[in-house]
Motif scaffolding. Structure first.
Motif, PDB file in Angstrom:
ATOM      1  N   GLY A 138       3.138   4.965  -5.251  1.00 36.95           N
ATOM      2  CA  GLY A 138       3.655   3.628  -4.989  1.00 36.95           C
ATOM      3  C   GLY A 138       3.028   2.925  -3.811  1.00 36.95           C
ATOM      4  O   GLY A 138       3.500   1.865  -3.397  1.00 36.95           O
ATOM      5  N   LEU A 139       1.955   3.474  -3.276  1.00 33.64           N
ATOM      6  CA  LEU A 139       1.304   2.854  -2.122  1.00 33.64           C
ATOM      7  C   LEU A 139       0.555   1.600  -2.555  1.00 33.64           C
ATOM      8  O   LEU A 139      -0.273   1.630  -3.468  1.00 33.64           O
ATOM      9  CB  LEU A 139       0.338   3.848  -1.470  1.00 33.64           C
ATOM     10  N   LEU A 151       9.886  -1.956  12.661  1.00 39.06           N
ATOM     11  CA  LEU A 151      10.631  -2.556  11.552  1.00 39.06           C
ATOM     12  C   LEU A 151       9.625  -3.311  10.700  1.00 39.06           C
ATOM     13  O   LEU A 151       9.037  -4.303  11.143  1.00 39.06           O
ATOM     14  CB  LEU A 151      11.711  -3.497  12.074  1.00 39.06           C
ATOM     15  N   HIS A 152       9.431  -2.838   9.471  1.00 42.49           N
ATOM     16  CA  HIS A 152       8.431  -3.408   8.563  1.00 42.49           C
ATOM     17  C   HIS A 152       9.145  -4.013   7.358  1.00 42.49           C
ATOM     18  O   HIS A 152      10.063  -3.395   6.805  1.00 42.49           O
ATOM     19  CB  HIS A 152       7.460  -2.308   8.105  1.00 42.49           C
ATOM     20  N   PHE A 153       8.713  -5.187   6.930  1.00 45.61           N
ATOM     21  CA  PHE A 153       9.450  -5.914   5.899  1.00 45.61           C
ATOM     22  C   PHE A 153       8.967  -5.586   4.482  1.00 45.61           C
ATOM     23  O   PHE A 153       8.488  -6.446   3.739  1.00 45.61           O
ATOM     24  CB  PHE A 153       9.403  -7.413   6.179  1.00 45.61           C
ATOM     25  N   SER A 154       9.083  -4.300   4.130  1.00 44.05           N
ATOM     26  CA  SER A 154       8.864  -3.850   2.754  1.00 44.05           C
ATOM     27  C   SER A 154       9.527  -2.493   2.594  1.00 44.05           C
ATOM     28  O   SER A 154       9.968  -1.896   3.578  1.00 44.05           O
ATOM     29  CB  SER A 154       7.370  -3.751   2.411  1.00 44.05           C
ATOM     30  N   LEU A 155       9.580  -2.024   1.357  1.00 44.15           N
ATOM     31  CA  LEU A 155      10.081  -0.679   1.087  1.00 44.15           C
ATOM     32  C   LEU A 155       8.870   0.247   1.039  1.00 44.15           C
ATOM     33  O   LEU A 155       8.241   0.421   0.004  1.00 44.15           O
ATOM     34  CB  LEU A 155      10.853  -0.667  -0.244  1.00 44.15           C
ATOM     35  N   LEU A 156       8.530   0.798   2.173  1.00 43.50           N
ATOM     36  CA  LEU A 156       7.340   1.653   2.265  1.00 43.50           C
ATOM     37  C   LEU A 156       7.440   2.845   1.314  1.00 43.50           C
ATOM     38  O   LEU A 156       8.525   3.374   1.087  1.00 43.50           O
ATOM     39  CB  LEU A 156       7.160   2.127   3.705  1.00 43.50           C
ATOM     40  N   PRO A 157       6.277   3.230   0.700  1.00 44.82           N
ATOM     41  CA  PRO A 157       4.904   2.851   1.037  1.00 44.82           C
ATOM     42  C   PRO A 157       4.383   1.584   0.340  1.00 44.82           C
ATOM     43  O   PRO A 157       3.187   1.334   0.367  1.00 44.82           O
ATOM     44  CB  PRO A 157       4.100   4.071   0.573  1.00 44.82           C
TER      45      PRO A 157
END
Length: 310
Positions: free
Chosen positions: A198-199, A107-113
């Motif tokens: 968008g990286l 669970l990562h707190f951003s809208l990847l990438p």
């Protein structure tokens, strides 16, 4: 599924709670970072995730390094189907990644990438993003590069600090992680490769990176302060000592102050920037507790030629 949850700080606890409450999966063990010194006495304290797991009667694994053979052997014995991860804080080697049949899901707190790395929330705020969120993805050996299972979005409010935003994302993301485990188990979720467009990267913010430049525009100063609060803490220099900036507010109608120049009213303290002024609301002098900026200004008796950052 049988799960082994990996996480360390307080922000990971809501996700662990959500998995424990789901009733659908078994959390067989928790992996967390070793006990660390805390407080004035610098005594060793277990991580928030370890404390919550112990309360729930769950086995806690605290490897010094996740490649330690003793830890890997125990993980193989448990034989988890999947390992959900939230802010564990250590790089997982391939030998560990290969153990659970369905991998490690972060669970990562951003809208990847967008904002791959250790400090996605801080960088999102400092960049002036209006929307952020959380993503669940299958961990690969690359930095936050694995295919994504799901996302939730979250609006960034005008006064949000990274602490405020991270708290909301921790709870929204907890539901996402639990739903991701359900979807993996029943086969309704398929991970989708991240787009190349968008990286952006979000490396850990060091104390030196949180030095506020009052020659920057007011909005940049405000974003720096909000992005670095509570950690590592935005700061400037006054009379040769660091002054932590906890809360400021931009004032587009107040102009005429040079960058770092201070103007003190009865209950207000203003500082010039590269555009218009900001009002200092809360500060923390070196070695002291946080205080209202007006109380700080009365105590130090600012001279007319004194500036922040000098």
């Amino acid at each position: 599924m049988k799960l082994v949850f990996a996480g360390t700080p307080e922000v990971a606890v809501p996700a662990l709670d959500a998995l424990l409450a789901s009733g659908r999966h078994e959390v067989a063990a928790v992996v967390t970072r070793p006990d660390a010194p805390a407080g004035r006495g610098r005594r060793l304290v277990a991580s928030p995730v370890a404390q919550r797991a112990e309360e729930a009667g769950i086995e806690v694994l605290k490897p010094a390094r996740p490649r330690d053979e003793e830890f890997l052997a125990r993980l193989r014995e448990i034989a988890p189907d999947c390992c959900p991860v939230v802010a564990y804080g250590a790089l997982l080697p391939k030998v560990a990644l290969d153990i659970p049949a369905r991998g490690w899901v972060n669970l990562h707190f951003s809208l990847l990438p967008a904002w791959r790395g250790a400090a996605p929330v801080q960088h999102s705020l400092m960049a002036g993003d209006q929307v952020t969120g959380a993503s669940t993805f299958l961990i690969e050996e690359g930095l936050d590069s694995g295919p994504v299972y799901g996302v939730v979005t979250e609006d960034i409010r005008p006064t949000d600090t990274s602490g405020d935003l991270l708290t909301r994302l921790a709870f929204a993301g907890a539901g996402l992680l639990a739903a991701t485990m359900d979807g993996i188990e029943d086969g309704t979720l398929k991970a989708v490769p991240q787009p190349i467009e968008g990286l952006t990267l979000a490396p850990k913010i060091q104390v030196e990176d949180a030095h506020v430049d009052f020659a920057a525009p007011a909005l940049r100063v405000d974003r720096m302060v909000r992005g670095c609060t509570p950690a590592p803490g935005a700061w400037t220099v006054f009379r040769g000592e660091r002054l932590k900036l906890i809360q400021v507010t931009p004032l587009p109608d107040r102009t005429g102050l040079a960058p770092g120049e201070l103007a003190v009213g009865k209950n207000n303290v203003y500082a010039g920037t590269g555009s218009y002024a900001v009002e200092l609301l809360w500060v923390q002098p070196q070695g002291k507790k946080p205080m209202k900026a007006a109380d700080w200004a009365r105590g130090v008796r600012i001279a007319p030629d004194e500036r922040l950052g000098a």
